[in-house]
Write a protein that holds these residues in place. Structure first.
Motif, PDB file in Angstrom:
ATOM      1  N   GLY A 192       6.234   4.458   1.481  1.00 49.34           N
ATOM      2  CA  GLY A 192       6.166   5.880   1.173  1.00 49.34           C
ATOM      3  C   GLY A 192       6.636   6.185  -0.232  1.00 49.34           C
ATOM      4  O   GLY A 192       6.279   7.224  -0.806  1.00 49.34           O
ATOM      5  N   ASP A 193       7.429   5.292  -0.783  1.00 51.83           N
ATOM      6  CA  ASP A 193       7.977   5.487  -2.122  1.00 51.83           C
ATOM      7  C   ASP A 193       7.143   4.700  -3.128  1.00 51.83           C
ATOM      8  O   ASP A 193       7.055   3.468  -3.050  1.00 51.83           O
ATOM      9  N   LEU A 194       6.529   5.388  -4.085  1.00 50.10           N
ATOM     10  CA  LEU A 194       5.631   4.729  -5.036  1.00 50.10           C
ATOM     11  C   LEU A 194       6.396   3.737  -5.910  1.00 50.10           C
ATOM     12  O   LEU A 194       5.896   2.645  -6.184  1.00 50.10           O
ATOM     13  N   VAL A 200       0.858  -1.185   0.000  1.00 50.45           N
ATOM     14  CA  VAL A 200       0.000   0.000   0.000  1.00 50.45           C
ATOM     15  C   VAL A 200       0.889   1.229   0.000  1.00 50.45           C
ATOM     16  O   VAL A 200       1.812   1.352   0.813  1.00 50.45           O
ATOM     17  N   CYS A 201       0.582   2.146  -0.909  1.00 44.78           N
ATOM     18  CA  CYS A 201       1.313   3.420  -0.964  1.00 44.78           C
ATOM     19  C   CYS A 201       0.311   4.561  -0.780  1.00 44.78           C
ATOM     20  O   CYS A 201      -0.615   4.713  -1.588  1.00 44.78           O
ATOM     21  N   ASP A 202       0.464   5.307   0.294  1.00 48.23           N
ATOM     22  CA  ASP A 202      -0.434   6.427   0.584  1.00 48.23           C
ATOM     23  C   ASP A 202       0.318   7.402   1.472  1.00 48.23           C
ATOM     24  O   ASP A 202       0.905   6.991   2.478  1.00 48.23           O
ATOM     25  N   PRO A 203       0.322   8.706   1.138  1.00 46.11           N
ATOM     26  CA  PRO A 203       1.069   9.671   1.950  1.00 46.11           C
ATOM     27  C   PRO A 203       0.426   9.960   3.301  1.00 46.11           C
ATOM     28  O   PRO A 203       1.051  10.571   4.170  1.00 46.11           O
ATOM     29  N   ASP A 204      -0.814   9.511   3.506  1.00 41.80           N
ATOM     30  CA  ASP A 204      -1.519   9.765   4.758  1.00 41.80           C
ATOM     31  C   ASP A 204      -0.820   9.041   5.901  1.00 41.80           C
ATOM     32  O   ASP A 204      -0.612   7.828   5.860  1.00 41.80           O
TER      33      ASP A 204
END
Length: 489
Positions: A68-70, A28-32
């Protein structure tokens, strides 16, 4: 297999759960900063409800990680699901970043509710990778996913997308023409527009509108859709009669579908107040669980009829069984000298009672399913029964040793205490991991279905029983076998 989920909100979290509980590793990649908590709460609900839709064991849960890194998240992923906010510029920039790092044969699915794939693909380095894969909330339970491609997408990639989604227990509806909002949301939008006018004009409250749907046509739609429902309404004369009877009403001013009320502050507040009065007694998490309970109960009921979403679940069960630990007969048993795995599944929501644990009748249902599986393994399968032979249960004794709750993954291991002539004596052990939950002792007689009287089984079954008798001869007598309820002193 690896799936990358870009955006961990309600829809992204649902996608993560759908992939993860079907054995995929999920990134999962999400800046939240709250993404792990939010996805974790969605997973809690999914682990409680999704496995209970299946009467076959799901594969072991995959590994979940947050990135954190897409580029790190998408590298090596076979499926990449984008669920970022509905802004075309944002989606295109995300695709550009994804395609700089992802594998060339990866499929990039978008959860978009309204954008066409050609709009998403514009300026893309590899437009053929991007398709619309629009799901419905909760993604981990509802099977429909609208699969929309453009002319740039090859047939092979569409076929692979359908295969992957089907393997997740979903129903990929291939929308063959690009159109804004696809199919389902256009239908929902029509109902939503009319509902807004009914509230705005004071005709009905939000609760009354929901009652009209859930107590009436919503139930019909859930199992038969729109056109088939109306075909039935046409009686023996069918759809033509229905259209002839009700078609003229389409020209009457019954609806305001081409007009939308202004969403003024007053109307928005009225809708919010009515909605809070309608369901504000429950938190969002409580409402999600109520929703999941109802969806599982309805879809499991449809399984019994092999209809609609239930037929889809039955097909998924067959796929899971064919490739799982319960496939094959006696010859497929890894170690016949030990109790044999005869059931592996999750406890569904509708197996629990007012005490919050598994209903005592469902222990018998689970043990009966384990007995049926044992019968299949020794050759007393559907073909054999059709030829006129079967086993009837003559006596059963169940000991309830520990409680178990919805969503728990249980297994039953079976020991054959006697398999000789017309007699079959089984002892089942039910576990959650290493915790013994219950035992079930069952004495059966082989019968002729023509005379309904006991008789010896066929030679193939006798040979299978003899093999198990020899293999399990050294096992100790199980604790509790032959026991009865003691008379009070």
């Amino acid at each position: 297999m690896i799936a990358a989920i870009i955006g961990g909100g309600v829809i992204g979290g649902g996608w993560a759960a759908r992939f993860l509980l079907n054995g995929w590793d999920v990134r999962v990649c999400d800046p939240d900063a709250e993404a792990a908590r939010k996805v974790g709460e969605v997973l809690d609900n999914a682990r409680r409800s999704l496995p209970g839709l299946s009467d076959a064991p799901l594969p072991p849960e995959g590994a979940l990680s947050f990135h954190g890194d897409l580029a790190e998240a998408v590298r090596g992923a076979a499926w990449i699901q984008e669920s970022v906010p509905e802004r075309l510029d944002l989606k295109r920039s995300v695709y550009a970043e994804i395609q700089r790092a992802c594998d060339a044969d990866a499929i990039i699915g978008s959860s978009t509710s309204g954008f066409k794939p050609s709009e998403l693909q514009e300026s893309s380095a590899c437009p053929e990778q991007i398709v619309v894969a629009h799901p419905f909330n909760p993604v981990y339970l509802l099977p429909l996913v609208e699969l929309v491609a453009s002319d740039a997408t090859g047939a092979d990639r569409i076929a692979r997308a359908r295969e992957i989604l089907t393997g997740l227990g979903m129903y990929p509806l291939h929308v063959k023409q690009e159109i804004d909002a696809h199919i389902a949301d256009r239908l929902l939008e029509a109902v939503w527009r009319e509902a807004l006018w009914l509230v705005r004009d004071g005709v009905a409250s939000t609760g009354e509108i929901d009652d009209a749907i859930r107590y009436g046509f919503g139930i019909r739609w859930a199992q038969m859709g729109l056109f088939e429902t109306y075909r039935v309404a046409g009686g023996e004369a069918g759809m033509k009669h229905f259209i002839a009877q009700f078609g003229p009403a389409l020209k009457w001013p019954w609806t305001r579908l081409m007009d939308v009320p202004d969403l003024t502050d007053d109307l928005v507040q009225r809708i919010a107040d009515q909605s809070d009065a309608q369901s504000g007694a429950h938190s969002i998490r409580e409402l999600e669980r109520i929703r999941d309970n109802n969806l599982v109960a309805m879809m499991r009921a449809l399984k019994g009829q092999d209809w609609g979403a239930g037929a889809l679940l039955n097909a998924q069960d067959r796929r899971l069984r064919d490739g799982g630990p319960l496939a094959g007969g006696v010859d497929a048993i890894a170690d016949p000298a030990q109790p044999i795995l005869t059931l592996a599944r999750a406890v569904p929501l509708d197996w629990t009672d007012y005490n919050g644990h598994m209903n005592e009748a469902k222990y018998l249902e689970a043990f009966a399913a384990a007995t049926d599986r044992f019968m299949e393994m020794i050759g007393c399968d559907a073909d054999y029964i059709a030829q006129g032979g079967s086993y009837f249960t003559a006596e059963t004794h169940i000991r309830h040793l520990d409680e178990v709750h919805a969503g728990a993954r249980i297994r039953v291991e079976t020991r054959m205490l006697l398999g000789q002539g017309k007699k079959l004596h089984l002892f089942h052990f039910m576990y959650e991991q290493d915790r013994l939950l219950a035992t079930g002792e069952h004495f059966l007689l082989h019968v002729s279905l023509a005379s309904r009287k006991p008789c010896p089984p066929g030679p193939a079954i006798e040979a299978a029983l003899a093999r198990l008798t020899q293999a399990q001869a050294g096992l100790p007598w199980p604790e509790g076998a032959g026991a009865a309820i003691r008379r009070p002193a």
